[in-house]
Design an enzyme around this catalytic site. Sequence first.
Site, PDB file in Angstrom:
ATOM      1  N   LYS A  54       0.844  -1.206   0.000  1.00 38.35           N
ATOM      2  CA  LYS A  54       0.000   0.000   0.000  1.00 38.35           C
ATOM      3  C   LYS A  54       0.878   1.255   0.000  1.00 38.35           C
ATOM      4  O   LYS A  54       0.609   2.225  -0.698  1.00 38.35           O
ATOM      5  CB  LYS A  54      -0.949  -0.020   1.212  1.00 38.35           C
ATOM      6  CG  LYS A  54      -2.052  -1.080   1.052  1.00 38.35           C
ATOM      7  CD  LYS A  54      -2.751  -1.472   2.348  1.00 38.35           C
ATOM      8  CE  LYS A  54      -3.681  -2.655   2.088  1.00 38.35           C
ATOM      9  NZ  LYS A  54      -4.283  -3.233   3.284  1.00 38.35           N
ATOM     10  N   GLN A  98      -4.633  -2.013   9.534  1.00 35.49           N
ATOM     11  CA  GLN A  98      -4.522  -3.347   8.941  1.00 35.49           C
ATOM     12  C   GLN A  98      -5.094  -4.400   9.903  1.00 35.49           C
ATOM     13  O   GLN A  98      -4.779  -4.412  11.089  1.00 35.49           O
ATOM     14  CB  GLN A  98      -3.043  -3.644   8.619  1.00 35.49           C
ATOM     15  CG  GLN A  98      -2.806  -4.924   7.840  1.00 35.49           C
ATOM     16  CD  GLN A  98      -3.416  -4.919   6.436  1.00 35.49           C
ATOM     17  OE1 GLN A  98      -3.533  -3.876   5.793  1.00 35.49           O
ATOM     18  NE2 GLN A  98      -3.820  -6.073   5.970  1.00 35.49           N
ATOM     19  N   ASP A 121     -11.406   1.976   3.988  1.00 33.05           N
ATOM     20  CA  ASP A 121     -11.673   0.541   3.915  1.00 33.05           C
ATOM     21  C   ASP A 121     -13.167   0.268   3.724  1.00 33.05           C
ATOM     22  O   ASP A 121     -13.562  -0.837   3.382  1.00 33.05           O
ATOM     23  CB  ASP A 121     -11.258  -0.128   5.243  1.00 33.05           C
ATOM     24  CG  ASP A 121      -9.927  -0.846   5.142  1.00 33.05           C
ATOM     25  OD1 ASP A 121      -9.627  -1.386   4.072  1.00 33.05           O
ATOM     26  OD2 ASP A 121      -9.208  -0.876   6.166  1.00 33.05           O
TER      27      ASP A 121
HETATM   28  N1  GUN Z   1      -6.823  -7.457   6.134  1.00 30.70           N
HETATM   29  C1  GUN Z   1      -7.155  -8.222   5.071  1.00 30.70           C
HETATM   30  N2  GUN Z   1      -7.809  -7.502   4.139  1.00 30.70           N
HETATM   31  C2  GUN Z   1      -7.894  -6.244   4.629  1.00 30.70           C
HETATM   32  C3  GUN Z   1      -8.455  -5.037   4.111  1.00 30.70           C
HETATM   33  O1  GUN Z   1      -9.035  -4.977   3.019  1.00 30.70           O
HETATM   34  N3  GUN Z   1      -8.327  -3.944   4.917  1.00 30.70           N
HETATM   35  C4  GUN Z   1      -7.714  -3.990   6.141  1.00 30.70           C
HETATM   36  N4  GUN Z   1      -7.660  -2.869   6.850  1.00 30.70           N
HETATM   37  N5  GUN Z   1      -7.191  -5.090   6.634  1.00 30.70           N
HETATM   38  C5  GUN Z   1      -7.279  -6.211   5.875  1.00 30.70           C
END
Ligand code: GUN
Length: 308
Positions: A54, A98, A121
């Site tokens: 990211k 995350q 998200d």
């Molecule tokens: N962990 C696995 N997929 C995601 C996601 O799309 N966003 C976040 N914040 N954590 C994750």
Amino acid sequence: MTAKIISGAEIAGKIREDLKKEISELKEKHGLTPGLATILVGDDPASKIYVGQKKKACEYLGIYSKQVDLPSETTESALLSLIRELNKDAKIHGILVQLPLPEHINQQRVIYAIDPDKDVDGFHPVNVGKMVIGEKSLLPCTPHGILELLLSSGIQTQGAEVVIVGRSNIVGKPILNLMLQKRPAGNATVTICHTMTKDLAFHTKRADILIAAIGRPKAITRDMVKEGVVVIDVGVNRIGTNSEGKAILAGDVDFEAVKEKAAAITPVPGGVGPMTIVMLMKNTVEAAKRAEVRGQRSEVGSANLKVN
Ligand code: GUN
């Protein structure tokens, strides 16, 4: 039949180039630099890789990124304080924590603490609620990416039998809601299967479009799908390491066997994964534009920025 391979990497690449142009225009014409904060608690190796990807995407696109790495012993209240600070930070338009979080931290309380306008998200209940009733909102990145994959590949969803395997809040439940709505890549008849489903293969064999978000390598086998199915594989499972110590990945679908029967299929890696990241970038840009418009609305002379 040998399937068309739906290259998420390629489709995401096009979206990324459009975003790059848009971001440079936002900077030049509006003095606006979108900003994303990512928070990683602990040292889960997969999460570290995702957060790193990211950050790299932000750098490439010219998005300001602030990465906060916290030790696994971080308290819930310290994490909540950090989120409150980021909510107030004008340079930050998107906040991503995350997941999963260490067990001692309540995931829901953390998600609730994020300003819904910065919830890139799309996990905050305000955004989930808006999504369910079909109002404009920040959409969760993986489901949004799946919609884009289907649209870009010209896959007809109207009236299609869509079967989703997996009922997570991140993928299964939102994609269920999005695909049943009257919207592009929607208007489908949707079934969702889970660990308590009695006869999984009965459902998967009926699917025109099968979405696997199970978290178990190669769980969908050739005998579980019908000829001509479109398969979207959300799984990223580490099944070993190669001679250079790099992880060997497998999806939730037995790709080699199922591709002989499918009309189209996403690979792992290079399918859904790159779409998730680029949709996060798109959400960050969207959140930045909306914040700018909100700011300008309170000033004389209205915004000439277009927001979705
Ligand atoms: N962990 C696995 N997929 C995601 C996601 O799309 N966003 C976040 N914040 N954590 C994750």
